[in-house]
Design a protein around this motif. Structure first.
Motif, PDB file in Angstrom:
ATOM      1  N   THR A  83     -60.974  12.326 -28.220  1.00  0.00           N
ATOM      2  CA  THR A  83     -61.667  13.327 -27.108  1.00  0.00           C
ATOM      3  C   THR A  83     -60.649  13.293 -25.885  1.00  0.00           C
ATOM      4  N   THR A  84     -60.572  14.477 -25.349  1.00  0.00           N
ATOM      5  CA  THR A  84     -59.988  14.655 -24.025  1.00  0.00           C
ATOM      6  C   THR A  84     -61.094  14.706 -22.909  1.00  0.00           C
ATOM      7  N   VAL A  85     -61.061  14.006 -21.959  1.00  0.00           N
ATOM      8  CA  VAL A  85     -62.078  13.954 -21.083  1.00  0.00           C
ATOM      9  C   VAL A  85     -61.191  14.354 -19.648  1.00  0.00           C
TER      10      VAL A  85
ATOM     11  N   GLU B 277     -70.444   7.421 -24.682  1.00  0.00           N
ATOM     12  CA  GLU B 277     -70.261   8.696 -25.205  1.00  0.00           C
ATOM     13  C   GLU B 277     -69.003   9.080 -26.128  1.00  0.00           C
ATOM     14  N   HIS B 278     -68.003   8.610 -25.650  1.00  0.00           N
ATOM     15  CA  HIS B 278     -66.717   9.077 -26.265  1.00  0.00           C
ATOM     16  C   HIS B 278     -65.678   7.578 -26.483  1.00  0.00           C
ATOM     17  N   PRO B 279     -66.063   6.796 -27.346  1.00  0.00           N
ATOM     18  CA  PRO B 279     -65.258   5.559 -27.448  1.00  0.00           C
ATOM     19  C   PRO B 279     -63.960   5.572 -27.613  1.00  0.00           C
TER      20      PRO B 279
ATOM     21  N   VAL C 114     -53.844   8.855 -16.328  1.00  0.00           N
ATOM     22  CA  VAL C 114     -54.470   8.818 -17.638  1.00  0.00           C
ATOM     23  C   VAL C 114     -54.717   7.746 -18.206  1.00  0.00           C
ATOM     24  N   VAL C 115     -55.955   7.273 -18.792  1.00  0.00           N
ATOM     25  CA  VAL C 115     -56.340   6.039 -19.342  1.00  0.00           C
ATOM     26  C   VAL C 115     -57.004   6.374 -20.632  1.00  0.00           C
ATOM     27  N   LEU C 116     -56.467   5.434 -21.599  1.00  0.00           N
ATOM     28  CA  LEU C 116     -56.763   5.667 -23.058  1.00  0.00           C
ATOM     29  C   LEU C 116     -57.898   4.582 -23.414  1.00  0.00           C
ATOM     30  N   LEU C 117     -58.842   5.091 -24.114  1.00  0.00           N
ATOM     31  CA  LEU C 117     -59.823   4.018 -24.710  1.00  0.00           C
ATOM     32  C   LEU C 117     -59.760   4.202 -26.209  1.00  0.00           C
ATOM     33  N   ARG C 118     -59.921   3.048 -26.730  1.00  0.00           N
ATOM     34  CA  ARG C 118     -59.985   2.725 -28.060  1.00  0.00           C
ATOM     35  C   ARG C 118     -61.108   1.905 -28.467  1.00  0.00           C
ATOM     36  N   GLY C 119     -62.240   2.408 -28.972  1.00  0.00           N
ATOM     37  CA  GLY C 119     -63.510   1.829 -29.406  1.00  0.00           C
ATOM     38  C   GLY C 119     -64.100   1.252 -28.193  1.00  0.00           C
TER      39      GLY C 119
END
Length: 208
Positions: free
Chosen positions: A2-4, A66-68, A115-120
């Protein structure tokens, strides 16, 4: 993935949508004057980038729930004129004063991105940077400035101008990335995404 977009700017949202990305919007609510004050001594570019990073960081708890699996984009823009950073004018009087000074002059629109990347739900990578774009201002008459102020647009944008609305009539030229002046630099965003190992094409909406 998901792009936020951590921004309430309709212009930034419009640029991303036109470029193939349909982001989820989460407004950060960051205390921008406080962040600016804490970073002013580090210079304009660092200040604008710090503001963008603060916006991205502020929405992370909600996004993680909401969007892990998501990439969060934070943005901020300010106009650098005569050594002074300018955000949105506080009122019409300030916007008029600034336009009187900008008339016939040149300035730099600084756009900071993070830019911050989230995984799980966990942060796995970050990247940030800024874009500097030169703006050559026209010489609007007093009547034109009055009419422009009446639209309300100058109070909604950094430096009291934008090139994708009424203000475009009063800009003679842009030296650099025009998307940055609208609010989000596509070249810089693509570069920062690459820094966190995300290809921008993987974020594009799926074609039917």
């Amino acid at each position: 993935m998901t792009t936020v977009l951590a921004s309430a700017s309709p212009a930034r949202l419009s640029v991303l949508r036109a470029a193939g990305i349909d982001p989820v919007v989460h407004v950060s609510g960051v205390d921008e004057p406080a962040v600016e004050a804490a970073n002013t001594h580090l210079g304009p570019a660092v200040t604008v980038t710090a503001l963008a990073a603060a916006k991205a960081e502020a929405v992370l708890p909600l996004v993680a729930r909401e969007h892990p699996n998501a990439v969060v984009i934070g943005c901020d823009s300010m106009l650098l004129m005569n050594g002074t950073l300018r955000g949105k004018p506080a009122d019409a009087a300030q916007a008029r004063r600034e336009w009187s000074e900008m008339s016939g002059a040149t300035g730099d629109l600084l756009t900071g991105h993070a830019v911050v990347l989230l995984r799980g739900g966990e942060v796995v990578a970050r990247s940030s940077g800024h874009q500097r774009t030169g703006i050559r201002f026209g010489r609007p008459s007093e009547e034109e400035i009055t009419a422009y102020l009446a639209t309300g647009e100058p109070l909604q944008v950094a430096g009291g101008l934008t090139i994708d609305g009424y203000g475009g009539w009063f800009v003679e030229g842009v030296d650099g990335d025009h998307s940055s002046v609208i609010g989000i630099s596509l070249p810089l965003t693509r570069s920062l995404l690459a820094d966190v190992n995300i290809s921008v094409v993987d974020l594009w909406r799926r074609q039917p």
